[in-house]
Design a protein around this motif. Structure first.
Motif, PDB file in Angstrom:
ATOM      1  N   GLY A   1       0.812  -1.211   0.000  1.00  0.00           N
ATOM      2  CA  GLY A   1       0.000   0.000   0.000  1.00  0.00           C
ATOM      3  C   GLY A   1       0.844   1.258   0.000  1.00  0.00           C
ATOM      4  O   GLY A   1       0.542   2.240  -0.696  1.00  0.00           O
TER       5      GLY A   1
ATOM      6  N   ALA B   1      -7.258   4.574   2.219  1.00  0.00           N
ATOM      7  CA  ALA B   1      -6.665   3.332   1.719  1.00  0.00           C
ATOM      8  C   ALA B   1      -7.485   2.122   2.150  1.00  0.00           C
ATOM      9  O   ALA B   1      -7.711   1.195   1.362  1.00  0.00           O
ATOM     10  CB  ALA B   1      -5.222   3.208   2.209  1.00  0.00           C
TER      11      ALA B   1
ATOM     12  N   LEU C   1      -4.052   4.305  -5.542  1.00  0.00           N
ATOM     13  CA  LEU C   1      -4.359   5.053  -4.318  1.00  0.00           C
ATOM     14  C   LEU C   1      -4.070   6.540  -4.471  1.00  0.00           C
ATOM     15  O   LEU C   1      -4.818   7.374  -3.948  1.00  0.00           O
ATOM     16  CB  LEU C   1      -3.583   4.464  -3.135  1.00  0.00           C
TER      17      LEU C   1
ATOM     18  N   GLY D   1      -1.687   3.847   4.616  1.00  0.00           N
ATOM     19  CA  GLY D   1      -2.041   5.242   4.362  1.00  0.00           C
ATOM     20  C   GLY D   1      -1.517   6.163   5.445  1.00  0.00           C
ATOM     21  O   GLY D   1      -0.966   7.238   5.166  1.00  0.00           O
TER      22      GLY D   1
END
Length: 330
Positions: A67, A304, A320, A283
């Motif tokens: 991520g 996220a 994202l 995030g």
């Protein structure tokens, strides 16, 4: 200048995700919405009963690293796989996400870890994990230069199970703090908290850990209370920063006397909660290492998480940064 924004450390696991109903869980003795550790025999038995499945590289900290890289951050990862097909899949996938990963594979036995994840119609995931090669991760796998060059080193509470990993994590914390870096962890699971409550509290109170991630159930379990506000007060005393997720209610960031509440991201459809907490951490840590405010860190975390729960699988399949741009965060 730091070479990495975040180094994450965790169990390198390939997720095998399938849909089922609640009767399947009860018929097969699966604890709903929890991570159940299983042996090789149980893993084979459950795999045989699974319906059509999607295989995807996972593992909590691996998802967080993916991520962060998706957001444009510089991420690194430590985690042990075997020299087998699933190990090759894991290594390929995390590197393809743009994450630095060079942990040496462990030979062919024990095999690479896998988690059979059963997703019920309400989107809840019930994980059944065979740790395999994960338990071989130890101090010899710590790349000291990577720890020293990462702004934040983050590990998953699940990794506290194997004894060798504990020493590796303590070594990482020492190296990080010697170089003016920060150490972070996620409590991972309320059952994990129950196993290691005293040790987790000691990590926090000793200053070994600076930033803690938890959900509502985990923070209540940590302090053995049903009073959420009381738990927040206690965790504020025990660590520098705590980020506590509250499902559809969003999250609260705790620092000393500060309580910063952030709303959950609005979604179209809840598909699969796998990876929600992992992506919240990605995030948050991405924004944190970019020098954003704690409120923005919480907003990035909720964004996220909101993206990943609208798809099958624990790693975002869409951009994202574009989602953050659409939300006015960048």
């Amino acid at each position: 200048m730091s070479k990495y924004d975040v180094l994450t450390i965790g169990n390198a696991i390939v997720d095998i995700i399938s849909r089922c109903d609640d009767n399947f869980l009860s018929d097969n003795g699966i604890v709903k919405a929890a991570m159940n550790l299983i042996d090789a025999e149980r893993a084979e038995a459950l795999y045989a009963k699974m319906g059509p499945a999607v295989e995807a590289s996972g593992g909590s900290a691996g998802n967080t690293a993916a991520g962060i890289a998706n957001l444009g951050g510089k991420a690194a990862y430590f985690g042990k796989v075997a020299e087998d097909q699933l190990g090759e899949i894991f290594a390929h996938d995390i590197r393809a996400q743009g994450v630095y990963y060079k942990t040496k594979a462990n030979g062919t036995f024990p095999p690479t870890a896998r988690s059979m994840i059963f997703v019920t119609p309400d989107g809840e995931r019930s994980m059944n994990t065979y740790l395999g090669a994960c338990v071989e991760f130890g101090p010899e796998d710590v790349e000291a230069d990577v720890v020293a060059e990462a702004k934040v080193t983050y590990f998953e509470g699940y990794l506290w199970d194997p004894p060798l990993a504990k020493q590796a994590i303590i070594d990482c914390a020492r190296i990080a703090h010697e170089h003016g870096r920060e150490m972070s962890m996620t409590l991972s699971d309320s059952f994990c908290v129950q196993r290691y409550r005293d040790e987790f509290l000691e990590l926090m109170r000793s200053g070994t850990i600076d930033i803690v991630f938890a959900n509502t159930q985990e923070v209540l379990a940590l302090y053995e209370t049903e009073d959420f506000e009381a738990a927040l007060d206690k965790i504020a005393d025990d660590c520098k920063i705590a980020a506590v997720t509250m499902s559809e209610k969003g999250a609260v960031i705790v620092k000393g006397d500060e309580r910063i509440y952030v709303k959950a991201t609005k979604i179209v459809e809840l598909v699969d909660t796998t990876g929600a907490g992992d992506l919240f951490a990605s995030g948050f840590l991405y924004a944190y290492t970019q020098g954003r405010s704690l409120e923005d860190c919480g907003k990035f975390g909720c964004l996220a998480a909101g993206v990943v729960i609208q798809q099958i699988g624990p790693r975002p399949s869409t951009s994202l940064p574009q989602a953050a741009k659409d939300a006015g965060l960048i």
